[in-house]
Design an enzyme around this catalytic site. Structure first.
Site, short mmCIF file in Angstrom:
data_model
loop_
_atom_site.label_atom_id
_atom_site.label_comp_id
_atom_site.label_asym_id
_atom_site.label_seq_id
_atom_site.Cartn_x
_atom_site.Cartn_y
_atom_site.Cartn_z
N LYS A 22 0.83 -1.21 0.00
CA LYS A 22 0.00 0.00 0.00
C LYS A 22 0.86 1.26 0.00
CE LYS A 22 -1.84 1.63 4.03
NZ LYS A 22 -1.69 3.03 4.36
N ASN A 23 1.80 1.33 0.95
CA ASN A 23 2.52 2.59 1.12
C ASN A 23 3.53 2.86 0.02
OD1 ASN A 23 0.94 3.24 3.28
ND2 ASN A 23 2.39 2.54 4.83
N ARG A 93 -3.96 9.99 3.80
CA ARG A 93 -2.80 10.73 4.28
C ARG A 93 -1.81 10.99 3.15
NH1 ARG A 93 -1.25 14.03 8.06
NH2 ARG A 93 0.99 14.03 8.27
N ILE A 124 3.70 18.10 8.71
CA ILE A 124 4.42 17.90 7.45
C ILE A 124 5.51 18.97 7.29
CG2 ILE A 124 2.59 16.65 6.21
CD1 ILE A 124 1.96 19.31 4.76
N GLN A 126 8.66 18.83 7.72
CA GLN A 126 9.89 18.41 7.03
C GLN A 126 9.69 18.35 5.51
OE1 GLN A 126 12.89 18.05 8.81
NE2 GLN A 126 11.49 18.95 10.29
C1 EPZ Z 1 4.22 6.64 6.73
O1 EPZ Z 1 3.57 7.78 7.24
C2 EPZ Z 1 3.14 5.58 6.57
N1 EPZ Z 1 2.10 6.09 5.67
C3 EPZ Z 1 2.54 5.23 7.92
O2 EPZ Z 1 1.69 4.11 7.72
C4 EPZ Z 1 3.65 4.81 8.90
O3 EPZ Z 1 3.10 4.65 10.18
C5 EPZ Z 1 4.75 5.87 8.94
O4 EPZ Z 1 5.23 6.17 7.60
C6 EPZ Z 1 5.96 5.44 9.76
O5 EPZ Z 1 6.52 4.28 9.22
C7 EPZ Z 1 2.31 6.11 4.37
O6 EPZ Z 1 3.34 5.70 3.85
C8 EPZ Z 1 1.21 6.60 3.53
P1 EPZ Z 1 6.58 9.72 8.84
P2 EPZ Z 1 4.32 9.19 7.23
O7 EPZ Z 1 6.67 11.00 8.09
O8 EPZ Z 1 5.24 9.22 6.07
C9 EPZ Z 1 7.15 12.90 12.40
C10 EPZ Z 1 -0.29 2.84 7.80
O9 EPZ Z 1 -0.91 2.32 8.74
N2 EPZ Z 1 7.15 13.92 11.32
O10 EPZ Z 1 7.65 8.70 8.64
O11 EPZ Z 1 3.30 10.25 7.33
C11 EPZ Z 1 5.76 12.29 12.59
O12 EPZ Z 1 4.95 13.09 13.43
C12 EPZ Z 1 0.27 4.23 7.92
O13 EPZ Z 1 -0.11 2.26 6.73
C13 EPZ Z 1 7.43 15.22 11.62
O14 EPZ Z 1 7.68 15.60 12.76
O15 EPZ Z 1 5.16 9.07 8.56
C14 EPZ Z 1 6.11 10.94 13.17
O16 EPZ Z 1 6.29 11.05 14.54
C15 EPZ Z 1 -0.14 4.90 9.17
N3 EPZ Z 1 7.44 16.13 10.58
C16 EPZ Z 1 7.46 10.59 12.51
O17 EPZ Z 1 7.98 11.83 12.02
C17 EPZ Z 1 7.18 15.76 9.30
O18 EPZ Z 1 7.22 16.64 8.41
C18 EPZ Z 1 7.39 9.61 11.35
O19 EPZ Z 1 6.45 10.07 10.38
C19 EPZ Z 1 6.90 14.42 9.02
C20 EPZ Z 1 6.89 13.51 10.04
#
Ligand code: EPZ
Length: 418
Positions: A22-23, A93, A124, A126
């Site tokens: 999916k991702n 998302r 978002i 970053q």
């Molecule tokens: C991806 O989300 C996945 N979604 C999520 O899967 C998954 O839980 C996550 O990565 C972690 O592996 C998709 O790929 C669509 P991150 P993403 O940016 O990219 C912080 C599922 O169930 N952060 O790696 O949005 C954030 O708050 C879903 O399939 C910032 O602070 O996650 C988090 O604590 C749910 N600033 C951490 O980083 C930012 O700009 C990791 O988030 C971005 C993120």
């Protein structure tokens, strides 16, 4: 409202096939917009999130044709809009990848703030930091993110947090930028690598995906092509956990076993027997599961997207397991639903203490999000009696035909519309 009705307590046996990730699909489809050609993407999972994304694509002007359930051809040459409104993107998302893709193609994008699963703050910043470093001006108002650049120019970007989404989004936007972009402290998840491989197949020049330093040398033009998406690590992991929870024997077919190492290690500690082949993993659930401790981490650590499912499994173990959630600030909201089935879980901040063995018994529960819904399926299959999971459409967002696949393993499960 869709409901899953499970009569649990039966060991599951047989083979289950895993669909495409999916991702990875949710990143690769938007990346198609970067090319003005025709691309065919194969091994797409047949899930709600993909259907929603295809709808958004059509609104942007792309021509999308499914030749079968898992194969989509997209003509991105006809994309003529740079705007995706809230109505279109609120359910997923990953709509944030449209920002990087439209910016990379048109130097301009306007996309509503993303929706998706709710487990605390999902900033978002970053992504935005990366776009700005590439030369985009950013305005966020009225729920829309607006990006505009004269041109995109490669640069060095250090991510303050390891973010899958920001890494992929910057990679997409930088693929057609002038000069070289370096992402430091990049995410290493399999779907980061898959997206880089896809972009390279279209003519991009990306090196280092899968390490924490990715180098993107911008190119003028990208071309269409054909690409097959990798298997879904989280779907595979969910079925491995289900095998253990039901004391069953399940062969999970069409996986990349290396992607499963962190889970395989934990299931082995819990006394499951695991056999690996080239593209399958077989899990033999023991009579008595032992507890273990789990800390979620970025890849190759234990994935946060399997945290709810492993908690449901730990509830069945002979002793106390401790789970620490290091990725999301608030991803334990669902535990009250697991408690309805008899799980003994105490949450303190980012730590959950799971006391087993619980005697699980079926109940009515509500799936608050996708992976929490999967955890309820795990617990419902292990529990004696009938479990009814309300709001099952959350589960269909990420698991193709979960009821059909589990029925094929001998589960008594059906979907109803109530
Ligand atoms: C991806 O989300 C996945 N979604 C999520 O899967 C998954 O839980 C996550 O990565 C972690 O592996 C998709 O790929 C669509 P991150 P993403 O940016 O990219 C912080 C599922 O169930 N952060 O790696 O949005 C954030 O708050 C879903 O399939 C910032 O602070 O996650 C988090 O604590 C749910 N600033 C951490 O980083 C930012 O700009 C990791 O988030 C971005 C993120």
């Amino acid at each position: 409202m869709e409901q899953l009705v499970i009569n649990g307590g039966k060991p599951l046996r047989g083979t289950v096939n895993v669909n495409g990730a999916k991702n990875a699909a949710l990143a690769i489809l938007p990346a198609v917009i970067l090319s003005e050609g025709i691309s065919t993407i194969d091994n797409l999972p047949g899930i709600e999130d993909i259907k929603n994304l295809v709808q958004i694509f059509e609104n942007l002007g792309a021509q999308c044709t499914f030749s079968d359930k898992h194969t989509l051809t997209i003509d991105a040459s006809t994309v003529n809009s740079r705007r995706a409104s809230y109505g279109a993107v609120k359910r997923i998302r990953a709509s944030y990848y449209l920002l990087g893709a439209l910016l990379g193609r048109f130097n301009e994008a306007e996309v509503a703030m993303p929706g998706g699963c709710n487990f605390g703050q999902r900033p978002i910043d970053q992504h935005i930091k990366g776009f700005m470093a590439l030369g985009a001006k950013v305005a966020i108002n009225h729920g829309m993110v607006r990006l505009k650049a004269e041109k995109l120019v490669g640069t060095n970007i250090y991510l303050d947090v390891v973010s899958v989404g920001a890494t992929i989004n910057i990679m997409i936007a930088a693929a057609r930028a002038e000069g070289t972009t370096i992402i430091e402290n990049a995410a290493k998840e399999p779907h980061v690598v898959d997206t880089a491989n896809f972009l390279n197949m279209m003519g991009a020049n990306i090196k280092g995906a899968g390490t924490d330093l990715i180098r993107i040398s911008g190119v003028n033009k990208l071309f269409g092509g054909s690409y097959t998406i990798i298997p879904d690590q989280i779907e595979a992991g969910t079925y491995m956990i289900i095998a253990a929870a039901t004391k069953g024997t399940v062969r999970v077919q069409n996986v990349i076993p290396k992607h499963m190492d962190s889970l395989t290690a934990k299931l082995t500690e819990m006394k499951c027997i695991i056999k690996e082949g080239e593209d399958y993993i077989e899990v033999f659930g023991p009579e008595r599961l032992m507890p273990t401790n789990v800390k979620t981490m970025v890849y190759p650590g234990f994935p946060t997207d399997l945290q709810p499912q492993i908690i449901a499994l730990l509830a069945c173990a002979q002793g106390t397991g401790i789970v620490t959630e290091n990725v999301w600030e608030n991803r334990f909201q669902y535990v009250n639903e697991l408690k309805r089935l008899g799980c003994n879980i105490t949450v303190e901040g980012r730590v959950a203490v799971v006391k087993g063995p619980a005697t699980l018994s079926g109940a009515e529960v509500h799936a608050p999000d996708l992976r929490a819904g999967a955890a309820l399926v795990v617990a419902g299959l292990a529990a004696k009696g009938t479990t009814t999971i309300m709001n099952a459409k959350q589960i269909n967002r990420g698991y193709e035909d979960i009821e059909g696949k589990l029925s094929g393993l001998g589960a008594d499960i059906r979907k109803i519309n109530a």
